[in-house]
Structure formats: structure tokens, C-alpha cells
Enzyme design. Structure first.
Site, PDB file in Angstrom:
ATOM      1  CB  THR A 334      53.677   9.753  34.078  1.00 23.59           C
ATOM      2  OG1 THR A 334      54.707  10.708  34.315  1.00 23.59           O
ATOM      3  CG2 THR A 334      53.952   9.060  32.754  1.00 23.59           C
ATOM      4  CE  LYS A 337      57.937   6.450  32.738  1.00 23.96           C
ATOM      5  NZ  LYS A 337      57.917   7.281  33.950  1.00 23.96           N
TER       6      LYS A 337
END
EC number: 2.3.1.37
Length: 548
Positions: A334, A337
Site C-alpha cells: 500500500t 500506510k
């Protein structure tokens, strides 16, 4: 790596008894969507849920038969929401406005009401970093806000090409493909694999994220769910199929709600032995593990990767030809984060990336992320890669909090990662604890309830960052201790008297060592290979399409 504490819990009659005593309802671990009930308490909870659903269905049917206007849609919706309120799993969102110049502070509805955020997934605080913000400002001034459409229609742009090249370099893969989120990336990749390989058999860890569960469901192929981190069971399942049958092992590196970590190397060994592909979700590991923040797979050969920098190591840490990261076929991650932005991606071989680019609906039919988002993520990746001090300080702050909680008897589910899951064991009490922390102590820690975790294992999930100094940690520690006293929450000794749960208070339980060794934690930015600083990363042909 030792056998999973969750596998031990699933097979322990004492643990089942504990759930029955300490929780009003025990249930299977519901995060996976496939879980089977564990123990009498779980069976009772399942029966209760079934009867509640049956009652709701009967009421809806009655309304349908008595109302000329048709089905009672609102009645069904009200019934479902009421059930969540009754079992305390209904969720309230707090108004938290994180402040770019005052991290880790945020304000609530009124700007004067400030709180310290202790549960963000912005693990390295890069969403506020000046270099990241500067890259975004410059890009939005030059290219505007949106991307203008899908890459297939609107084309892509330099920020996209740069980001995918950086991601491929980070994971030392031939290519990478960016999606609107990692939920979409996991769903798109896993579903495509099943749709194109009709005989594929998928082997999935029982604690895999919902995005992987959905992707496997959409794959519409045969699947097996193995107990969390139980490689003996995984091997038994794998060996029941001929090597000629296509197989995929889907798992995560760091499991976000408990902090448990997969043994990636041994899973790769099983994949090689039985002819399986490997799909690894590193969402909660990128930025935090490995000398350059590529995740746990990089951390497995820490010294080889540290010495080679952005280049591929000639050998792994054991002298073999391939590193663990190289052995993993597909790595998803991702941007939202540790990298402080938004979006998801997959890194893999050139052919796999071209295949995903050409066939995955979740990629083809989704508007591209804004250029400024791409530029910000690229800046974050480049910055964190050459700043190992971000990772080491985050780990040290985590260790400080865990040690203090241990001394106070605050029950932390044991794990070798950066997650600090404080076991509460009751949904209502978990919410009360969260409310007291924010209203009385100005500390924001969100309660984690069903269906994210199983009933009876509710918790507070704390995530220290490099910005959470020891002074801030002391305030948190005292506040949590105060909340435990005020609500009379069970401490380690209380769980121990009931037989223990999830490694808390379990007799004979041996906690795993932190993934970071003391020698690794002593490294500085100067100990990294100089080639990680401002390297020239070439754009990838596969991002645009391979010419023949």
C-alpha cells in the site's frame, strides 16, 4: 519460527473455556469470512446469530406478504443495524483531524480540542514530511488535481511511470502496477488468477485480510483455509494435490490486528516443493522492515540487501543464489500506510505485470490516482529508503511501550512486530476504554471489535511512530493504566488465572523475539550503501505496454 499462538488457541480446550468465561459470546475468528466455530461458546454464538438472521428474514417475508407496495427494504436495513447495536459491533467514527505541522497531534470538531493520535497507520509520519508535501505541491501546480480518467482512456503520466519504477526497484522486481488501493489490487490480482487458471487451487491463511478473501471468492476456484501460520497443515493440504495442478499460497507478512508474522522463507520452500505460486501481502510491513523498507521479505536477507543497496544481491544471507524477496512471485503493498499517501500496488515479474495490466478489471476500469498523489508517494519511498533511522526509532518506541505495559501487567498480545494489541476481551468495555482515553486523557486509540477480530478478543490497537517520543509514551502508559483501574479490566494475572488467551497469560508460552536484532537497531543511515541516495531509476517499458 514457532507454531502460531492462534493455532495453539484453536486447539486448546483451556482457551475455549477461557472464552466462555471471559466473554459473553465466543465466536470463530470472523476476519477471514471462512472461519469455522471453535468450541461450545462459538457454537452458541453461531446458533444465536443464525436464529437472529432467521427472525429478521421471517419479519422481512411477513412484511413482503402484507404490504402491497412490495418488499420492506427499510425494515431489513433497520433490523441489520439493530443487530450490530445489540452485539456492540456497531461502529462510531471519531472526528480526528491530524495536523501536518504538529504530528502526532490532531484536533476534534473544535480546533481547540487536541488529542494525541496513537492508532494511525501512518507508521513513519511521512504524510506530513516536507519533502513529500513539496513534491505534491509542485505536481498539483503543474498538472492539476485529477488524472482525467483511466490509463486506458486518458493515458498515464510521468508521475505514474516514476512511481511504478520506484516500487519495482524497492522490491527488486521487474515491474510494478499501481491500483487505486491495495484492497483493489488484492481483489483484482487474486480474482484474475482464478479466472484465467480454472484448475487453480488457492491455499489461504485463515487471518488473511478481507481484500484477499474477496479476491479469492471472486476467483471462483477451489480453496483451502489453513490455520494461522500453521505450515504443517499447509503442507498436508499441498501434498494432497499432484504437482501438475496449479496452486497459489496467499498470505500476509505482518497480520495487522495481532502483529503476528509469517515465516516467508519456509512458505517459499513449500511452494517450491509442491509447485505453487506465492502471493504475499506486505501492506503492514513496507516502510518498517528491511534495510530499505521493502518489508519482511527483504528483512529475511537483511545483510545481503543492506550491502547491495538498490542492486540485486548476488547471494542471500545464507550464501544461496536467491533471496527470499526474489523467491516470492507476487508482492502487494500500500501507499497509504508507511508511505503516507493513498493507493496500492503489485510488484512481480515483467510478464505477470503485463498480464495484470492487460486483463485485471480492477485496474482497467478504475480512474488513475491523481498525479500529485503519485509524486508524493514516490518522494516518500525515496526518502524512507535511505533513512533507516525512521525504522529503528519506530521499533525502539514500540519496544519501550511494550516493556512498560509488561511491567504493569497490561495484557499485550505477544508478537515480534511493531503492533501493540492491548487485549480487552469485551466489545462494550473496549469502546468504553477508547472513550475514556480520548475524553479524559486526550489520547486517541480506536477500539477494535467484531468483525475485524473475533468476539471475546476485542482490543485496543496501538501503533507508535518515530514521532511518539518516550515522554509521549509515558503519558500513554499512565493513561492506559488509569483506564484499566477505572474499568477494572483484566490484567495478565487475571487472564492467567483463566487459562490464558492468544498468548496472554498462557502457561509455557514462549514469545518470539523482535524481528529487528540489536545489531540491526544500532545501524545508522551512513551504514547503508550510498547507491540508495538519489539513484537514477529508469522508467519501465511494461508500465506502458511491451512492444514486439
Amino acid at each position: 519460527m514457532q507454531r502460531s499462538i492462534f493455532a495453539r488457541f484453536g486447539n486448546s480446550s483451556a482457551a475455549v473455556s477461557t472464552l466462555n468465561r471471559l466473554s459473553t459470546t465466543a465466536a470463530p475468528h470472523a476476519k477471514n469470512g471462512y472461519a469455522t466455530a471453535t468450541g461450545a461458546g462459538a457454537a452458541a454464538a453461531t446458533a444465536t446469530a443464525s436464529s437472529t438472521h432467521a427472525a429478521a428474514a421471517a419479519a422481512a417475508a411477513a412484511n413482503h406478504s402484507t404490504q402491497e407496495s412490495g418488499f420492506d427494504y427499510e425494515g431489513l436495513i433497520d433490523s441489520e443495524l439493530q443487530k450490530k447495536r445489540l452485539d456492540k459491533s456497531y461502529r462510531y467514527f471519531n472526528n480526528i483531524n491530524r495536523l501536518a505541522k504538529e504530528f502526532p497531534l490532531a484536533h476534534r470538531q473544535r480546533e481547540a480540542d487536541k488529542v494525541t493520535v496513537w492508532c494511525s497507520n501512518d507508521y513513519l509520519a511521512l504524510s506530513k514530511h516536507p519533502e513529500v508535501l513539496d513534491a505534491m505541491h509542485k505536481t498539483i501546480d503543474k498538472y492539476g488535481c485529477g488524472a482525467g480518467g483511466t490509463r486506458n482512456i486518458a493515458g498515464h503520466n510521468i508521475p505514474t511511470l516514476n512511481l511504478e519504477a520506484e516500487l519495482a526497484t524497492l522490491h527488486k522486481k521487474e515491474g510494478a502496477l499501481v491500483f487505486s488501493s491495495c484492497y483493489v489490487a488484492n481483489d483484482a490480482v487474486l480474482s484474475l488468477l482464478g479466472q484465467k487458471m480454472k484448475d487453480l487451487v488457492i491455499f489461504s491463511d485463515e487471518l488473511n485480510h478481507a481484500s484477499m478473501i474477496v479476491g479469492i471468492k471472486h476467483a471462483n476456484v477451489k480453496k483451502h483455509i489453513f490455520k494461522h501460520n500453521d505450515l504443517n497443515e499447509l503442507e498436508q493440504l499441498l501434498q494432497s494435490y499432484p504437482k501438475s495442478v496449479p496452486k497459489l499460497i496467499a498470505f500476509e507478512s505482518v497480520y495487522s490486528m495481532a502483529g503476528s508474522v509469517a515465516d516467508i522463507e519456509k512458505i517459499c520452500d513449500l511452494a517450491d516443493k509442491y509447485g505453487a505460486l506465492t502471493f504475499l501481502d506486505e501492506v503492514h510491513a513496507v516502510g518498517l522492515y528491511g534495510p530499505h523498507g521493502a518489508g519482511v521479505a527483504e528483512h529475511c536477507d537483511f545483510e545481503s540487501h543492506r550491502a547491495s543497496g538498490i542492486a540485486t544481491p548476488k547471494t542471500n544471507d545464507k550464501g544461496g543464489a536467491k533471496t527470499v524477496m526474489d523467491r516470492v512471485d507476487m508482492i502487494t503493498g500500500t501507499l497509504g500506510k508507511s508511505f503516507g499517501s493513498v493507493g496500492g500496488y503489485v510488484a512481480a515479474s515483467r510478464k505477470l505485470i503485463d498480464w495484470f495490466r492487460s486483463f485485471a478489471p480492477g485496474f482497467i476500469f478504475t480512474t488513475t490516482l491523481p498525479p500529485s498523489v503519485m509524486a508524493g508517494a514516490t518522494a516518500a519511498i525515496r526518502y524512507q529508503r535511505c533513512h533507516i533511522d525512521l525504522r529503528t526509532s519506530q521499533q525502539k518506541h514500540t519496544m519501550y511501550v511494550k516493556k512498560a505495559f509488561h511491567e504493569l501487567g497490561i495484557p499485550v498480545i505477544p508478537n515480534p512486530s511493531h503492533i501493540v494489541p492491548v487485549l480487552i476481551g469485551n466489545a462494550d468495555l473496549a469502546k468504553q476504554a477508547s472513550d475514556i482515553l480520548i475524553n479524559k486523557h486526550q489520547i486517541y486509540v480506536q477500539a477494535i471489535n467484531f468483525p475485524t477480530v473475533a468476539r471475546g478478543t476485542e482490543r485496543l490497537r496501538i501503533t507508535p511512530t518515530p514521532g511518539h517520543t518516550n515522554d509521549l509514551s509515558d503519558i500513554l502508559i499512565n493513561a492506559v493504566d488509569d483506564v484499566f483501574n477505572e474499568l477494572q479490566l483484566p490484567r495478565v494475572r487475571d487472564w492467567e488465572s483463566q487459562g490464558g488467551l492468544l498468548g496472554v497469560g498462557e502457561s509455557g508460552f514462549v514469545e518470539e523475539s523482535n524481528l529487528w536484532t540489536s545489531s540491526q537497531l544500532s545501524l545508522t543511515n551512513d551504514d547503508l550503501n550510498p547507491n540508495v541516495r538519489d539513484p537514477i531509476v529508469k522508467q519501465l517499458e511494461v508500465s506502458s505496454g511491451i512492444k514486439q
